[in-house]
Design a protein around this motif. Structure first.
Motif, short mmCIF file in Angstrom:
data_model
loop_
_atom_site.label_atom_id
_atom_site.label_comp_id
_atom_site.label_asym_id
_atom_site.label_seq_id
_atom_site.Cartn_x
_atom_site.Cartn_y
_atom_site.Cartn_z
N VAL A 634 0.88 -1.17 0.24
CA VAL A 634 -0.01 0.05 -0.08
C VAL A 634 0.74 1.35 -0.10
O VAL A 634 1.65 1.53 0.93
N LEU A 635 0.77 1.87 -1.01
CA LEU A 635 1.70 2.97 -1.31
C LEU A 635 1.68 3.93 -0.20
O LEU A 635 2.71 4.67 0.13
N ASN A 636 0.57 4.37 0.37
CA ASN A 636 0.62 5.38 1.46
C ASN A 636 0.81 4.86 2.90
O ASN A 636 0.55 5.48 3.79
N GLY A 637 1.19 3.87 3.06
CA GLY A 637 1.37 3.11 4.32
C GLY A 637 2.83 3.11 5.00
O GLY A 637 3.25 2.76 5.82
N TYR A 638 4.03 3.60 3.85
CA TYR A 638 5.11 3.63 4.49
C TYR A 638 5.43 4.45 5.60
O TYR A 638 6.64 3.90 6.32
N ARG A 639 4.93 5.35 5.98
CA ARG A 639 5.37 6.19 7.01
C ARG A 639 4.62 5.92 8.16
O ARG A 639 4.47 6.57 9.28
N ILE A 640 3.39 4.89 8.07
CA ILE A 640 2.56 4.89 9.20
C ILE A 640 3.33 3.86 10.15
O ILE A 640 3.88 2.92 9.72
N LYS A 641 3.26 4.15 11.55
CA LYS A 641 4.02 3.40 12.57
C LYS A 641 3.09 2.02 12.59
O LYS A 641 1.83 1.80 12.68
N GLU A 642 3.95 0.76 12.83
CA GLU A 642 3.39 -0.42 12.91
C GLU A 642 4.17 -1.12 14.01
O GLU A 642 5.39 -0.80 14.05
#
Ligand SMILES: Cc1ncc(C[n+]2csc(CCOP(=O)(O)OP(=O)(O)O)c2C)c(N)n1
Length: 800
Positions: A634-642
């Motif tokens: 998912v392109l806009n998921g790289y900066r979301i923290k997990e």
């Protein structure tokens, strides 16, 4: 024009052996064409006119080398025993038995060659000790992209010390990938992209262009600038020893000694100097025309046809043999008669092996049909069906099935025991033929991706939260440590570490060959991966954005997706195609053309993880397996923290198992990828108005929900909505078909099922453009609210 004297150090015996191979191959073409016209085979395309060039090429082909060619290569295959004359005819008849037709088990049309890289259990053979041929495909020039990887693998085997233990795949990286292509196919974009990539990568490739002046009926001047491919390729010629580029040779296809010398020199340049070579073989002929579909007299002039006769390569070689005193004409005639007979005998054996098992099946069936007739059931119609089958000279299994079917229909009212046996035979034949023609869409080995043990993510008390790209970066780092044969490449993947940093720092750690930058050439990037995978390496190839996968889709569809199937499990290439997609902004940066993809790549698993944790789990699963997959992040998921799983190296997400992200009682909302987050958002708001949504992430589109988990949810809720950001009638329609039709979901529906997708147009740029192009929290809310209101207007009053 005059041929040369004796070439190099070739013995007279081997020259004669070469001639006989060429002659037998020509006979096979002549007999093969007759077999088609007599109706025993459906279509024929043969290697006549190219024989002598191919025996010269075969002389320099060594164990460990691999071919990536096309349907004209029959002489080459026969010369190296990669195909026997009998197997050649077995393929012509579409003999669906591996023992008789090991290239494709009757799945590919004639002259689509392949050797078996795998043992019957799907494990690798020692490719370094064999003559190898990658499996042919029909689309012109589609053999080229994989040639890039087949030749590049030798560089990796030579230059990566960690690959040294893999001596069953390569002995020091000396293997040459032999490409072949027709002159007209050189007009394809794939040809030029591949040649450029081979030059850039200095792949160990020896590419032969079989030039007979035409592409079916269209002559060279309509195909290639300057009307000649080596002239057009001149800029690729290296300048001086050791320079970048290719060595390019031109040689006549009827000149045996010159061909032998050319190929010896060409192979030496590739193997010793490690420089790719192109051999442009001109003045070839096509004595029987392009294929059995037409006649070349319709488009070739009389002068051309006369020239073709005079310069027929077999005739020329024969003259030369007599000229050189290698064998007298009378003696040659004697061996030719022997070889002619040997081809006819091989053809007869192949035909009997093909037809006799079917005849036996027919006889078994006729016994039952006689019983039906004796019982007087089905009237005249049953007798006619039986007699029709008995009369067929060359029955096919399809004829058996049709006769059984017709007999079952006309005896529908008869209560006779033989009918039950007929039904049983029907089931048995159907199952056997489904297996015969349907197996090996994916790996069926012990390493099939479907058998990889799932391992749940484990989180410690002090689990750190990291950004998505950092999580993936660690996953890849661990994978490079675990798998020495793992290589990754793509645009901006090496030095930059990919545009979203998933590979950041890994090139410094593992070197340029394992973590590499590549040119902007999506089709050959996937081809490169296919070739590397076929030679035992584990490639992750990155396509920078999902929208650009379309450039590679043809190669994925025609080559990668069909590989296991078209060889009936004889070859594999466990490629992982990595890309990122769905939401960003703009027409070419936020597409989600998933239905186009999933409908074209059956044979490749398609994973659509909603976040980077799930993505990491899919990479781990695929790296444990010998299947190939596309993983769309998912392109806009790289900066979301997990949360970072403590067991990131072992954690493995199973394929085909949806995950319930939110329990609910009223509506099942099925989605994937970027839409999961939006679905959860909308569900939270729907909960405020008393609508309890169960959100399911399908996780993989291919395979789809193997255990019918979604049906379980539908049985509870009675209502279902399919959501994604593909076009209307795209992947939502696919998911609906899988659940409503495939899983029998229609039994449990209390409301009509709903598909929520993006608009038919491409997504417009900017946040507002996105809002009115794709589904969003509000549109999902309205749709689900509307569904509930229709069922229960009293509880859900009009809101909008
Ligand atoms: C992509 C694609 N377009 C068209 C065809 C139909 N087709 C099959 S062979 C052929 C001509 C190829 O000519 P050439 O490359 O010179 O090879 P030759 O058959 O002459 O050896 C064409 C147009 C095809 N197989 N694939």
């Amino acid at each position: 024009m005059k041929t040369q004297g004796m070439p190099l150090n070739i013995t007279k015996e081997s020259i004669l052996e070469d001639y006989r191979t060429a002659f037998r191959s020509r006979q096979a073409s002549l007999v093969g064409r007759k077999e088609v016209f007599s109706g025993k085979a459906k279509f024929g395309i043969f290697g006549d006119g190219k024989e002598v060039a191919q025996i010269a090429m075969a002389r320099v082909f060594r164990p460990g080398d691999i071919r990536s060619g096309y349907y004209r290569d029959q002489t080459f295959m026969l010369a190296l025993d990669m195909c026997t004359v009998e197997q050649f005819f077995a393929q012509l008849y579409a003999h669906a038995d591996l023992a008789a037709e090991p290239s494709s088990a009757g799945r590919s049309m004639t002259a689509h060659f392949a050797t078996r890289s795998l043992d019957p259990d799907g494990s690798w053979k020692a490719l370094a000790d064999m003559h190898n041929s990658s499996a042919d495909v029909s689309p012109t020039a589609s053999q080229m992209p994989r040639l890039v990887g087949l030749g590049y693998a030798s560089r990796l085997f030579r230059e990566l010390p960690e690959l040294a233990p893999l001596s069953h795949f390569s002995k020091g990286g000396d293997e040459i990938a032999f490409g072949t292509i027709g002159n007209a196919s050189c007009a394809e974009g794939l040809f030029w992209e591949s040649v450029n990539a081979i030059g850039v990568l200095r792949a160990l490739v020896l590419l032969s262009i079989w030039d007979d002046g035409y592409g079916i009926s269209v002559p060279n001047e309509y195909q290639i600038t300057k009307g000649g491919i080596s002239q057009a390729l001149a800029g690729f010629q290296r300048e001086g020893d050791g320079g970048a580029g290719f060595e390019i040779h031109r040689v006549h296809g009827w000149d045996y000694p010159a061909l032998c010398e050319t190929y010896v020199n060409a192979a030496r340049t590739v193997r010793e100097e490690r420089i790719p070579v192109i051999v442009h073989v001109t003045e070839l002929t096509q004595p029987q025309g392009h294929s059995t579909s037409g006649s070349h007299e319709r488009y070739k002039s009389r002068e051309r046809l006369e020239w073709e006769e005079e310069f027929d390569c077999i005739r020329k070689m024969r003259e030369w043999i007599v000229d050189q005193g290698i064998l007298g004409a009378a003696e040659l005639e004697r061996v030719e008669a022997e070889d002619r007979q040997a081809v006819l005998d091989a053809k007869d054996r192949a035909w009997r092996a093909f037809i006799e098992p079917i005849q036996r099946e027919r006889d078994e069936l006729l016994v039952l049909l006689d019983e039906v007739a004796e019982a007087g059931s089905g009237g005249d119609a049953a007798g006619r069906a039986r007699d029709g089958l008995r009369r067929l000279q060359n029955p096919l299994r399809r004829d058996l099935m049709r006769t059984i079917h017709d007999t079952l229909v006309v005896t529908r009212d008869a209560d006779i025991p033989v009918r039950r046996r007929l039904l049983e035979l029907n089931r048995r034949h159907d199952a056997a033929n489904r297996e015969r023609y349907g197996s090996h869409l994916h790996s069926e080995s012990a390493q099939s991706a479907l058998t990889v043990e799932p391992v749940a993510a484990r989180y410690d008390d002090d689990t750190p939260m990291v950004r998505g790209f950092e999580l993936l970066n660690r996953c890849f780092d661990l994978a490079f440590e675990r798998h020495p044969e793992l290589v990754a490449f793509g645009e901006d993947l090496g030095k930059l570490g990919d545009v979203n940093q998933g590979f950041a720092g890994l090139q410094e750690k593992y070197g340029e060959l394992r973590v590499g930058d590549a040119g902007i050439r999506e089709a050959t990037l996937v081809g490169q991966a296919i070739g590397l995978g076929m030679r035992g390496l584990r490639p992750i190839v990155e396509i920078q954005y999902l929208d650009y996968l379309l450039y590679a889709l043809q190669v994925m569809s025609d080559d990668l997706a069909t590989l296991q199937y078209r060889t009936r499990g004889g070859q594999k290439s466990p490629v992982i195609v990595r890309t990122r997609g769905h939401r960003l902004e703009g027409i070419w940066h936020s597409g989600s053309p998933m239905s186009g993809i999933i409908n074209l790549v059956r044979g490749i698993y398609v994973c659509v993880p909603r976040d980077m944790t799930q993505a990491a789990g899919f990479y781990n699963t695929m790296l444990c397996s010998d299947d190939c997959a596309l993983i769309v992040e998912v392109l806009n998921g790289y900066r979301i923290k997990e949360a970072l799983p403590a067991n990131l190296a072992e954690f493995a997400v199973p394929l085909g198992q949806p995950e319930v992200l939110r329990q609910g009682a009223h509506v099942t909302l099925v989605t994937y990828g970027a839409c999961c987050r939006i679905a959860l958002d909308a569900s939270a708001q729907l909960a405020e108005v008393g609508i309890d949504v169960e959100v399911i992430d399908v996780q993989t589109l291919l395979p789809f929900d193997g255990d019918a988990r979604i049906l379980e949810s539908l049985r509870k809720t009675g209502r279902i909505v399919f959501l994604d950001e593909d076009v209307p009638g795209g992947t939502t329609a696919y998911m609906m078909q899988q659940v409503i039709d495939g899983q029998g979901g229609y039994h449990w529906l209390d409301s009509p099922p709903l598909a929520l997708s993006a608009q038919a147009h491409r997504p417009a740029y900017g946040s507002d453009g996105d809002y009115w192009s794709k589904p969003n929290r509000e549109s999902i809310f309205r749709a689900l609210y509307g569904m509930m209101r229709e069922a229960d207007p009293a509880t859900y009053p009009e809101l909008f």
